[in-house]
Scaffold this motif. Structure first.
Motif, PDB file in Angstrom:
ATOM      1  N   GLU A  94       0.862  -1.191   0.000  1.00  0.00           N
ATOM      2  CA  GLU A  94       0.000   0.000   0.000  1.00  0.00           C
ATOM      3  C   GLU A  94       0.894   1.235   0.000  1.00  0.00           C
ATOM      4  O   GLU A  94       1.840   1.342   0.771  1.00  0.00           O
ATOM      5  CB  GLU A  94      -0.911   0.020   1.223  1.00  0.00           C
ATOM      6  CG  GLU A  94      -1.896   1.186   1.205  1.00  0.00           C
ATOM      7  CD  GLU A  94      -2.880   1.144   2.368  1.00  0.00           C
ATOM      8  OE1 GLU A  94      -3.953   1.755   2.265  1.00  0.00           O
ATOM      9  OE2 GLU A  94      -2.567   0.486   3.386  1.00  0.00           O
ATOM     10  N   GLN A  95       0.573   2.163  -0.868  1.00  0.00           N
ATOM     11  CA  GLN A  95       1.378   3.365  -1.032  1.00  0.00           C
ATOM     12  C   GLN A  95       0.567   4.598  -0.652  1.00  0.00           C
ATOM     13  O   GLN A  95      -0.663   4.612  -0.747  1.00  0.00           O
ATOM     14  CB  GLN A  95       1.870   3.481  -2.479  1.00  0.00           C
ATOM     15  CG  GLN A  95       2.679   2.270  -2.944  1.00  0.00           C
ATOM     16  CD  GLN A  95       3.145   2.403  -4.384  1.00  0.00           C
ATOM     17  OE1 GLN A  95       3.703   3.431  -4.768  1.00  0.00           O
ATOM     18  NE2 GLN A  95       2.934   1.357  -5.174  1.00  0.00           N
ATOM     19  N   VAL A  96       1.279   5.617  -0.242  1.00  0.00           N
ATOM     20  CA  VAL A  96       0.657   6.875   0.193  1.00  0.00           C
ATOM     21  C   VAL A  96       1.239   8.010  -0.641  1.00  0.00           C
ATOM     22  O   VAL A  96       2.462   8.149  -0.739  1.00  0.00           O
ATOM     23  CB  VAL A  96       0.902   7.133   1.687  1.00  0.00           C
ATOM     24  CG1 VAL A  96       0.206   8.420   2.123  1.00  0.00           C
ATOM     25  CG2 VAL A  96       0.422   5.950   2.520  1.00  0.00           C
ATOM     26  N   ASP A 110       0.910  12.185  -1.173  1.00  0.00           N
ATOM     27  CA  ASP A 110       0.396  13.462  -0.654  1.00  0.00           C
ATOM     28  C   ASP A 110       0.431  14.481  -1.795  1.00  0.00           C
ATOM     29  O   ASP A 110       1.505  14.916  -2.228  1.00  0.00           O
ATOM     30  CB  ASP A 110       1.260  13.919   0.521  1.00  0.00           C
ATOM     31  CG  ASP A 110       0.667  15.138   1.224  1.00  0.00           C
ATOM     32  OD1 ASP A 110      -0.360  15.665   0.741  1.00  0.00           O
ATOM     33  OD2 ASP A 110       1.228  15.570   2.244  1.00  0.00           O
ATOM     34  N   PHE A 149      -4.390   6.863  -0.413  1.00  0.00           N
ATOM     35  CA  PHE A 149      -3.817   5.564  -0.042  1.00  0.00           C
ATOM     36  C   PHE A 149      -4.290   4.544  -1.085  1.00  0.00           C
ATOM     37  O   PHE A 149      -5.493   4.306  -1.210  1.00  0.00           O
ATOM     38  CB  PHE A 149      -4.292   5.146   1.350  1.00  0.00           C
ATOM     39  CG  PHE A 149      -3.905   6.103   2.452  1.00  0.00           C
ATOM     40  CD1 PHE A 149      -2.809   5.835   3.243  1.00  0.00           C
ATOM     41  CD2 PHE A 149      -4.634   7.266   2.679  1.00  0.00           C
ATOM     42  CE1 PHE A 149      -2.443   6.709   4.253  1.00  0.00           C
ATOM     43  CE2 PHE A 149      -4.288   8.135   3.688  1.00  0.00           C
ATOM     44  CZ  PHE A 149      -3.182   7.864   4.476  1.00  0.00           C
ATOM     45  N   GLN A 191      -3.169   0.834  -3.661  1.00  0.00           N
ATOM     46  CA  GLN A 191      -2.383  -0.404  -3.752  1.00  0.00           C
ATOM     47  C   GLN A 191      -2.561  -0.994  -5.144  1.00  0.00           C
ATOM     48  O   GLN A 191      -3.681  -1.013  -5.683  1.00  0.00           O
ATOM     49  CB  GLN A 191      -2.857  -1.391  -2.682  1.00  0.00           C
ATOM     50  CG  GLN A 191      -2.011  -2.642  -2.560  1.00  0.00           C
ATOM     51  CD  GLN A 191      -2.456  -3.497  -1.385  1.00  0.00           C
ATOM     52  OE1 GLN A 191      -3.508  -3.262  -0.791  1.00  0.00           O
ATOM     53  NE2 GLN A 191      -1.667  -4.492  -1.047  1.00  0.00           N
ATOM     54  N   THR A 244     -13.198   8.706  -2.459  1.00  0.00           N
ATOM     55  CA  THR A 244     -12.691   7.327  -2.442  1.00  0.00           C
ATOM     56  C   THR A 244     -13.484   6.436  -3.385  1.00  0.00           C
ATOM     57  O   THR A 244     -12.910   5.647  -4.162  1.00  0.00           O
ATOM     58  CB  THR A 244     -12.754   6.763  -1.013  1.00  0.00           C
ATOM     59  OG1 THR A 244     -11.957   7.586  -0.136  1.00  0.00           O
ATOM     60  CG2 THR A 244     -12.229   5.348  -0.971  1.00  0.00           C
ATOM     61  N   ASN A 279      -7.735   2.627  -1.551  1.00  0.00           N
ATOM     62  CA  ASN A 279      -8.279   2.219  -0.249  1.00  0.00           C
ATOM     63  C   ASN A 279      -8.904   3.370   0.528  1.00  0.00           C
ATOM     64  O   ASN A 279      -9.939   3.204   1.175  1.00  0.00           O
ATOM     65  CB  ASN A 279      -7.171   1.591   0.608  1.00  0.00           C
ATOM     66  CG  ASN A 279      -6.618   0.327  -0.023  1.00  0.00           C
ATOM     67  OD1 ASN A 279      -7.356  -0.441  -0.640  1.00  0.00           O
ATOM     68  ND2 ASN A 279      -5.321   0.105   0.110  1.00  0.00           N
ATOM     69  N   ARG A 280      -8.301   4.533   0.458  1.00  0.00           N
ATOM     70  CA  ARG A 280      -8.800   5.657   1.254  1.00  0.00           C
ATOM     71  C   ARG A 280      -8.253   6.961   0.706  1.00  0.00           C
ATOM     72  O   ARG A 280      -7.113   7.025   0.250  1.00  0.00           O
ATOM     73  CB  ARG A 280      -8.390   5.475   2.717  1.00  0.00           C
ATOM     74  CG  ARG A 280      -9.045   6.455   3.677  1.00  0.00           C
ATOM     75  CD  ARG A 280      -8.799   6.036   5.127  1.00  0.00           C
ATOM     76  NE  ARG A 280      -7.420   6.231   5.548  1.00  0.00           N
ATOM     77  CZ  ARG A 280      -6.522   5.265   5.659  1.00  0.00           C
ATOM     78  NH1 ARG A 280      -6.846   4.019   5.357  1.00  0.00           N
ATOM     79  NH2 ARG A 280      -5.287   5.518   6.057  1.00  0.00           N
TER      80      ARG A 280
END
Length: 303
Positions: A66-68, A70, A91, A93, A143, A158-159
């Motif tokens: 999972e990557q974030v 910004d 967030f 993936q 989302t 995911n979010r």
């Protein structure tokens, strides 16, 4: 022979290097997209793999974690024509390495542009006050839209979180003034509640003090009454003992007459305006004479 060694040794080293280059070790949570002569061939998962030299190549190494991301603030306009800056955090993936490799040219730029467009559409249907108090609603809508749009890219969103909502400077000033006024109002309420509580405590203290003083006075009066009652009881007991001793001594008529005169003297000393003389005292003068003779006889006996 030495000449052959110069040829064989480099060939052997070349063969070893070529053999090593054919071995590929895929790390955990990573997928390799492999092409055969420029065409997609397979997706290698974690483990040991072999590839044909010069014919196969790893087109892309894809992380399955999972990557974030910004994203920088984006200007948006609300329904009541207020321009503000909103930055988001996504967030996501990768679920399909093949689609992620061939579905979109620059996945991060695509997600950023899609996020900005979706955010403008959502905020454009909301007024400023609703925007500032509905972060959860905005997050949920973004989302859902991004997750649906990125399925064809092999990406699972995911979010999405709205990190900051920055209104214009004049609105920020107004909000700060409102917050300051609200803070002052709360301080005034807390101060009033404190003063009220203090007054209640003082009143309760005074009430308890008055109750204690009243209890002390009541206790003092009870003790005084008990003392007086005890004194009266002792006097009555002494009187009863004296009468009992007098009765046991079998007094003569003269002694009884003397006691009667003593009692009459005490009655006469009181505040009563009328005296009731018993009927058996018919001759008061004779009684006085008898008492005088009795007192005269006492000294004579002492001689």
């Amino acid at each position: 022979m030495p000449f052959m060694l110069f040829i064989i040794i480099p060939l052997m080293l070349l063969a070893v290097i070529l053999l090593i280059s054919c071995i590929s070790l895929v790390p955990q949570a990573t997928a390799y997209v492999v092409e055969w002569l420029g065409v997609y061939n397979a997706t290698w998962e974690a483990g040991l793999h072999f590839k044909a030299p010069f014919l196969m190549r790893v087109a892309r190494k894809v992380s399955l974690k999972e990557q974030v991301v910004d994203f920088k603030p984006q200007p948006v306009i609300t329904r009541d024509n207020v321009t503000m800056q909103i930055d988001t955090v996504v967030f996501f993936q990768v679920t399909d390495a093949k689609l992620f490799t061939y579905g979109v040219e620059r996945p991060m730029a695509a997600i950023e542009n899609l996020t900005a467009t979706t955010l403008r559409n959502i905020i454009g249907e909301m007024e400023l006050d609703h925007t500032l108090t509905s972060r959860d609603v905005i997050n949920t809508k973004i989302t859902a839209i991004l997750d649906q749009a990125t399925d064809k890219w092999g990406i699972k969103v995911n979010r999405v979180e709205v990190k900051n909502i920055i209104p214009p400077a004049e609105i920020q000033d107004a909000m700060e003034k409102q917050m300051k006024a609200e803070r002052q109002r709360r301080e005034a309420i807390l101060r009033a509640e404190g003063e009220k509580r203090s007054a209640i405590l003082v009143a309760e203290g005074e009430k308890e003090s008055a109750i204690l003083r009243a209890d002390a006075v009541r206790e003092q009066r009870i003790r005084e009454a008990q003392g007086e009652a005890q004194a009266i009881l002792e006097v009555q007991k002494a009187l009863a003992d004296s009468l009992r001793m007098l009765n046991e001594a079998a007094p003569s008529d003269r002694v009884l007459a003397l006691k009667g005169l003593e009692a009459l003297e005490k009655v006469a000393d009181g505040k009563a305006t009328k005296l009731i003389i018993p009927s058996d005292m018919q001759n008061l003068a004779g009684l006085v004479t008898s008492v005088k003779e009795m007192l005269t006889d006492v000294p004579a006996e002492k001689q």
